[in-house]
Scaffold this active site. Structure first.
Site, PDB file in Angstrom:
ATOM      1  N   GLU A 165       0.849  -1.194   0.000  1.00  0.00           N
ATOM      2  CA  GLU A 165       0.000   0.000   0.000  1.00  0.00           C
ATOM      3  C   GLU A 165       0.882   1.240   0.000  1.00  0.00           C
ATOM      4  OE1 GLU A 165      -3.982  -1.779   2.094  1.00  0.00           O
ATOM      5  OE2 GLU A 165      -2.675  -0.566   3.358  1.00  0.00           O
ATOM      6  N   ASP A 190      -4.181  -8.183   6.630  1.00  0.00           N
ATOM      7  CA  ASP A 190      -5.177  -9.153   6.168  1.00  0.00           C
ATOM      8  C   ASP A 190      -4.631 -10.567   6.066  1.00  0.00           C
ATOM      9  OD1 ASP A 190      -7.678  -7.594   5.477  1.00  0.00           O
ATOM     10  OD2 ASP A 190      -6.184  -6.444   4.394  1.00  0.00           O
TER      11      ASP A 190
END
Length: 409
Positions: A162, A178
């Protein structure tokens, strides 16, 4: 970054947002700049910067790369091609429809390629051997949710980084919020030519993490997902493990109960901003609620007793809005629960990692991935940036960025 939290549709914010709010009392961009200052800052960070994507994985599959996110100048969601050109997503449907193919062919083992990053807040996905399946709903892009056995990406080996590139620079991180999957590291080149990197596992760290998870009693081994051909695809984060039925929904209950008992008769002090030590909030439990008061004794926010999923996901009963009171308190609580420091230290946040994960009831997934990182940094849960323990690098005048696929050893 928690913007890392359970997002299934692409509403990608700056990975640094949570860190900025936890560590200081200012936002990422800060006060409104003068026109001259804003122009100078924008000129320092060009419209695109190069990202070198290197394949040191040791695997022979074709790599596919995706750059998906939000165009910061317009707020539109879409994807960027290898040249950094933005392409907005078309409209989705009430029944999700296939998204345009945004895949960029990645480099072979031992090779590198360079793409351009635009001023984006987004994700760089990469997959091995198969293209990822993305669909568009009325609310935007539907992202992979591999805790769901019917997700079309369930049996694909993939991962993502990210980042945010804006007029204030580049923030790029590795993430395990995640899942832990295909290993990689990220980096940023500074104006002096030095490169700051993070996200790299220790030698043997990938297998070491998986072996440690397999050896952890209480269902933690069930977080590991394997393909029919024997390929280990990933280890789900514990919140997703609860959702998938792989980890007991009561995994953190004993610790939560002990915290609740302790602070029914004593006070938990939260000092959420490192640069404002005088800003303190005081938590006491009354029944099923923990109330926080300010220095004047006024209640500023209250939290219901969380369940294990709320703790692992830093959401639901530990929701953290981007405000200056509830959000910072919630982030601090979330970190304290996941690291199991709330019983040993009534003054939070506890920034020294020496006391993290020492209770028998803790986020063992986060504990084990931190133990295998070369620099000790990871995003093992959404607010792992409390105290700056996250795998994030930043520069205000980035010359280049890097994503390196690492060996599966």
């Amino acid at each position: 970054m928690p913007t890392h939290r359970r997002r299934r549709r692409l509403t990608l914010l700056a990975p640094v947002t949570a860190a900025a709010l936890v560590g200081t009392a200012v936002t990422l961009v800060g006060p409104s700049p003068t026109v001259e200052a804003a122009t100078a800052r924008a000129a320092a960070v060009p419209a695109t910067i190069p990202l070198t994507f290197k394949n040191n994985s040791g695997r022979g599959e074709q790599i596919y790369v995706y750059n998906l996110g939000t165009e910061l100048s317009t707020g539109r969601q879409g994807w960027a091609d290898a040249n950094g050109t933005f392409h907005p997503w078309p409209a989705g449907g009430s029944v999700p429809v296939p998204a345009p193919d945004a895949a960029i062919a990645g480099p072979a083992q031992g090779q590198s390629m360079t793409i351009r990053l635009p001023k984006f807040s987004g994700r760089i996905y990469f997959s091995y051997g198969q293209k990822l399946v993305f669909k568009l709903a009325t609310g935007g892009l539907v992202q992979p949710a591999v805790q769901n056995p019917s997700d079309p990406n369930r049996n694909i080996l993939f991962n993502w980084s990210e980042y945010t590139l804006n007029d204030s620079g580049l923030w790029i991180n590795s993430t395990q919020v995640d899942m832990v999957s295909a290993p990689y590291a990220v980096g940023v080149k500074r104006p002096d030519g030095s490169v700051a990197t993070t996200g790299r596992l220790k030698p043997g760290g990938y297998r070491g993490f998986l072996d440690a998870l397999r050896g952890q009693p209480g269902g933690w081994a069930n977080l590991i997902q394997t393909r029919s051909d024997g390929t280990v695809l990933r280890a789900l984060a514990p919140g997703h493990g609860i959702e998938a039925g792989a980890l007991p929904a009561t995994a953190m209950n004993d610790y939560i109960n002990r915290v609740w008992t302790k602070y029914a008769s004593s006070t938990l002090t939260v000092t959420p901003f490192s640069n404002q030590p005088s800003v303190k909030y005081y938590g006491r439990v009354s029944g099923d609620v923990m109330n926080f008061t300010n220095g004047s004794g006024a209640v500023v926010t209250s939290f219901q007793k969380p369940d294990s999923d709320s703790v692992f996901g830093c959401y639901k009963r530990l929701d953290a809005p981007n405000d200056q009171v509830r959000g910072p308190i919630s982030r601090t609580l979330c970190a304290g629960y996941n690291r199991s420091t709330l019983l040993t230290n009534p003054n939070q946040p506890d920034s020294s990692s020496a006391g993290f994960y020492q209770d028998a009831v803790t986020n063992h997934y986060s504990r084990k991935i931190h133990a295998q990182m070369a620099d000790g940094k990871a995003y093992g849960f959404a607010f792992d940036d409390v105290g700056a323990h996250e795998s994030l690098v930043h520069d205000g005048n980035p010359q280049a960025a890097y994503v390196t696929l690492d060996p599966f050893d």
